[in-house]
Motif scaffolding. Structure first.
Motif, PDB file in Angstrom:
ATOM      1  N   PRO A 124     -11.570   4.688  -1.463  1.00 55.81           N
ATOM      2  CA  PRO A 124     -12.109   4.674  -2.629  1.00 55.81           C
ATOM      3  C   PRO A 124     -12.446   3.194  -2.689  1.00 55.81           C
ATOM      4  O   PRO A 124     -12.589   2.467  -1.955  1.00 55.81           O
ATOM      5  CB  PRO A 124     -10.721   4.515  -3.751  1.00 55.81           C
ATOM      6  CG  PRO A 124      -9.682   5.491  -3.060  1.00 55.81           C
ATOM      7  CD  PRO A 124      -9.981   5.276  -1.837  1.00 55.81           C
ATOM      8  N   ASP A 125     -13.254   2.578  -3.951  1.00 52.61           N
ATOM      9  CA  ASP A 125     -14.077   1.540  -3.716  1.00 52.61           C
ATOM     10  C   ASP A 125     -13.163   0.593  -3.376  1.00 52.61           C
ATOM     11  O   ASP A 125     -12.847  -0.564  -3.268  1.00 52.61           O
ATOM     12  CB  ASP A 125     -15.685   1.490  -4.380  1.00 52.61           C
ATOM     13  CG  ASP A 125     -15.948   1.924  -4.301  1.00 52.61           C
ATOM     14  OD1 ASP A 125     -16.469   2.317  -3.404  1.00 52.61           O
ATOM     15  OD2 ASP A 125     -16.794   2.350  -5.675  1.00 52.61           O
ATOM     16  N   SER A 126     -11.830   0.642  -4.370  1.00 50.66           N
ATOM     17  CA  SER A 126     -10.745  -0.671  -4.858  1.00 50.66           C
ATOM     18  C   SER A 126     -10.082  -0.990  -3.549  1.00 50.66           C
ATOM     19  O   SER A 126     -10.019  -1.744  -3.497  1.00 50.66           O
ATOM     20  CB  SER A 126     -10.356   0.386  -5.826  1.00 50.66           C
ATOM     21  OG  SER A 126      -9.366   0.878  -5.413  1.00 50.66           O
ATOM     22  N   LEU A 127     -10.155   0.503  -2.549  1.00 52.74           N
ATOM     23  CA  LEU A 127      -8.838  -0.057  -1.855  1.00 52.74           C
ATOM     24  C   LEU A 127      -9.908  -0.444  -0.479  1.00 52.74           C
ATOM     25  O   LEU A 127      -9.546  -0.912   0.242  1.00 52.74           O
ATOM     26  CB  LEU A 127      -8.751   1.513  -1.517  1.00 52.74           C
ATOM     27  CG  LEU A 127      -7.510   2.305   0.191  1.00 52.74           C
ATOM     28  CD1 LEU A 127      -6.522   0.779   0.267  1.00 52.74           C
ATOM     29  CD2 LEU A 127      -7.256   3.073   0.458  1.00 52.74           C
ATOM     30  N   VAL A 128     -12.113  -0.316  -0.627  1.00 58.12           N
ATOM     31  CA  VAL A 128     -11.758  -0.663   0.746  1.00 58.12           C
ATOM     32  C   VAL A 128     -12.459  -1.933   0.402  1.00 58.12           C
ATOM     33  O   VAL A 128     -11.855  -2.752   1.237  1.00 58.12           O
ATOM     34  CB  VAL A 128     -13.872   0.040   0.763  1.00 58.12           C
ATOM     35  CG1 VAL A 128     -14.295  -0.929   1.347  1.00 58.12           C
ATOM     36  CG2 VAL A 128     -13.713   1.173   0.262  1.00 58.12           C
ATOM     37  N   SER A 129     -12.360  -2.446  -1.273  1.00 56.24           N
ATOM     38  CA  SER A 129     -12.052  -4.016  -0.780  1.00 56.24           C
ATOM     39  C   SER A 129     -10.666  -4.170  -1.225  1.00 56.24           C
ATOM     40  O   SER A 129     -10.483  -6.060  -0.677  1.00 56.24           O
ATOM     41  CB  SER A 129     -12.499  -4.100  -2.935  1.00 56.24           C
ATOM     42  OG  SER A 129     -12.192  -5.783  -2.623  1.00 56.24           O
ATOM     43  N   SER A 130      -9.666  -4.661  -0.950  1.00 56.22           N
ATOM     44  CA  SER A 130      -8.652  -4.238  -1.052  1.00 56.22           C
ATOM     45  C   SER A 130      -8.440  -4.416   0.532  1.00 56.22           C
ATOM     46  O   SER A 130      -7.551  -5.859   1.179  1.00 56.22           O
ATOM     47  CB  SER A 130      -7.229  -3.719  -1.373  1.00 56.22           C
ATOM     48  OG  SER A 130      -5.840  -3.761  -1.444  1.00 56.22           O
ATOM     49  N   PHE A 131      -8.877  -3.476   1.478  1.00 56.24           N
ATOM     50  CA  PHE A 131      -8.134  -3.544   3.003  1.00 56.24           C
ATOM     51  C   PHE A 131      -8.807  -4.846   3.231  1.00 56.24           C
ATOM     52  O   PHE A 131      -8.784  -5.528   4.403  1.00 56.24           O
ATOM     53  CB  PHE A 131      -9.163  -2.655   2.953  1.00 56.24           C
ATOM     54  CG  PHE A 131      -8.875  -2.421   4.854  1.00 56.24           C
ATOM     55  CD1 PHE A 131      -8.002  -2.428   5.971  1.00 56.24           C
ATOM     56  CD2 PHE A 131      -9.973  -2.633   5.057  1.00 56.24           C
ATOM     57  CE1 PHE A 131      -8.467  -2.854   7.194  1.00 56.24           C
ATOM     58  CE2 PHE A 131     -10.772  -2.963   6.549  1.00 56.24           C
ATOM     59  CZ  PHE A 131      -9.167  -2.736   8.126  1.00 56.24           C
ATOM     60  N   TYR A 160       0.473  -1.240   0.033  1.00 55.11           N
ATOM     61  CA  TYR A 160       0.189  -0.305  -0.273  1.00 55.11           C
ATOM     62  C   TYR A 160       0.620   1.095   0.348  1.00 55.11           C
ATOM     63  O   TYR A 160       2.091   1.879   0.586  1.00 55.11           O
ATOM     64  CB  TYR A 160      -1.004  -0.115   1.398  1.00 55.11           C
ATOM     65  CG  TYR A 160      -1.882  -0.769   0.989  1.00 55.11           C
ATOM     66  CD1 TYR A 160      -3.211  -1.278   0.506  1.00 55.11           C
ATOM     67  CD2 TYR A 160      -1.745  -2.540   1.750  1.00 55.11           C
ATOM     68  CE1 TYR A 160      -3.996  -2.191   0.176  1.00 55.11           C
ATOM     69  CE2 TYR A 160      -2.177  -3.148   0.968  1.00 55.11           C
ATOM     70  CZ  TYR A 160      -3.500  -3.364   0.553  1.00 55.11           C
ATOM     71  OH  TYR A 160      -4.045  -4.333   0.902  1.00 55.11           O
ATOM     72  N   SER A 161       0.317   2.198  -0.123  1.00 55.57           N
ATOM     73  CA  SER A 161       1.431   3.262  -0.573  1.00 55.57           C
ATOM     74  C   SER A 161       0.784   3.976   0.857  1.00 55.57           C
ATOM     75  O   SER A 161      -0.275   4.411   1.193  1.00 55.57           O
ATOM     76  CB  SER A 161       0.503   4.311  -1.928  1.00 55.57           C
ATOM     77  OG  SER A 161      -0.572   4.665  -1.880  1.00 55.57           O
ATOM     78  N   GLU A 162       1.534   5.412   0.843  1.00 60.40           N
ATOM     79  CA  GLU A 162       0.913   6.018   1.933  1.00 60.40           C
ATOM     80  C   GLU A 162       0.422   6.959   1.754  1.00 60.40           C
ATOM     81  O   GLU A 162      -0.571   6.653   2.148  1.00 60.40           O
ATOM     82  CB  GLU A 162       2.832   6.756   1.936  1.00 60.40           C
ATOM     83  CG  GLU A 162       3.983   6.816   2.135  1.00 60.40           C
ATOM     84  CD  GLU A 162       4.360   6.152   3.771  1.00 60.40           C
ATOM     85  OE1 GLU A 162       3.476   7.012   4.215  1.00 60.40           O
ATOM     86  OE2 GLU A 162       4.114   5.860   3.601  1.00 60.40           O
ATOM     87  N   SER A 163      -0.484   7.312   0.726  1.00 63.86           N
ATOM     88  CA  SER A 163      -1.735   8.098   0.280  1.00 63.86           C
ATOM     89  C   SER A 163      -2.596   7.133   0.694  1.00 63.86           C
ATOM     90  O   SER A 163      -3.933   7.338   1.103  1.00 63.86           O
ATOM     91  CB  SER A 163      -1.320   8.415  -1.050  1.00 63.86           C
ATOM     92  OG  SER A 163      -1.409   7.171  -2.367  1.00 63.86           O
ATOM     93  N   ASP A 164      -2.727   5.854   0.524  1.00 66.34           N
ATOM     94  CA  ASP A 164      -3.823   4.668   0.670  1.00 66.34           C
ATOM     95  C   ASP A 164      -3.758   4.237   1.699  1.00 66.34           C
ATOM     96  O   ASP A 164      -4.678   5.147   2.597  1.00 66.34           O
ATOM     97  CB  ASP A 164      -3.237   3.477   0.345  1.00 66.34           C
ATOM     98  CG  ASP A 164      -3.852   2.956  -1.607  1.00 66.34           C
ATOM     99  OD1 ASP A 164      -4.634   4.395  -1.502  1.00 66.34           O
ATOM    100  OD2 ASP A 164      -2.518   1.706  -2.173  1.00 66.34           O
TER     101      ASP A 164
END
Length: 210
Positions: A40-47, A24-28
């Protein structure tokens, strides 16, 4: 029950989450520590799907609770047993009673909709196994299926046939005999009464041949 309202008061981590900087990036990580609506939806799913050791336990529960309404949307739209796997690490039993009740009810609603909309059996099986991760117990969710009305007959009969003919549940807490509750359910009076009502004699035959 409006999940957004129930989880609106969850404290935020504030600042950056101390997660895996390789994945994960610092911004994530900063987004995960802030306003859940900005993730973002993609980050919710990844988490939700990520292995637990990528996150510090003292922060993980807060992030999960803040994202809970979004995570359940992921479960409904993209069923995956992994989506609810993290609830144990998020210390779900310690959450406020209203939040626990909201999670359970929303997952019940998701499962019920899958039973009445003619969705593919694999999707329903995945949702039921995902739901079992709430308490690391599949049996209550099989009992819940028994409470659904005749409009769920076709889907539940198909699920019973799937399990009777070799389908294996995916349970990430790795019980010694993951299929034990399924066997009990397949031979239960509640299921056989449903199969009789649905005239699903072929499913009864499949169960009897197990």
């Amino acid at each position: 029950m409006d999940l957004g309202t129930v989880f609106a008061g969850v404290p935020r981590v504030g600042g950056r989450v101390d997660g895996c900087t390789y994945c994960y990036s610092e911004s994530d990580l900063t987004l995960l520590g802030g306003d859940p609506a900005e993730v973002p939806d993609s980050l919710v799913s990844s988490f939700a799907r990520e292995v637990i050791d990528h996150w510090p336990q003292d922060q993980y529960g807060l992030v999960w609770r803040g994202l809970a309404p979004r995570i359940l949307k992921v479960l409904a739209s993209q069923p995956d047993e992994l989506v609810l796997r993290g609830l144990a690490c998020a210390r779900f039993p310690t959450w406020p009673a209203e939040e626990q009740a909201a999670i359970r009810q929303e997952v019940r609603d998701i499962v019920a909709r899958a039973c009445t909309r003619g969705e593919q059996v694999h999707r329903l099986e995945t949702l039921v196994c995902a739901a079992a991760h709430i308490d690391h117990d599949l049996a209550p969710w099989l009992s819940y299926l028994d409470t659904l009305g005749p409009d769920a007959d076709a889907a539940i009969a198909e699920l019973a046939e799937y399990w009777a003919t070799g389908g294996e549940p995916m349970l990430w807490w790795f019980p010694e005999d993951p299929a034990a509750p399924i066997r009990d359910w397949l031979y239960s009076d509640a299921l056989w009464d449903r199969l009789s009502r649905a005239k699903a004699d072929d499913v009864k035959i499949a169960i009897a041949r197990m």
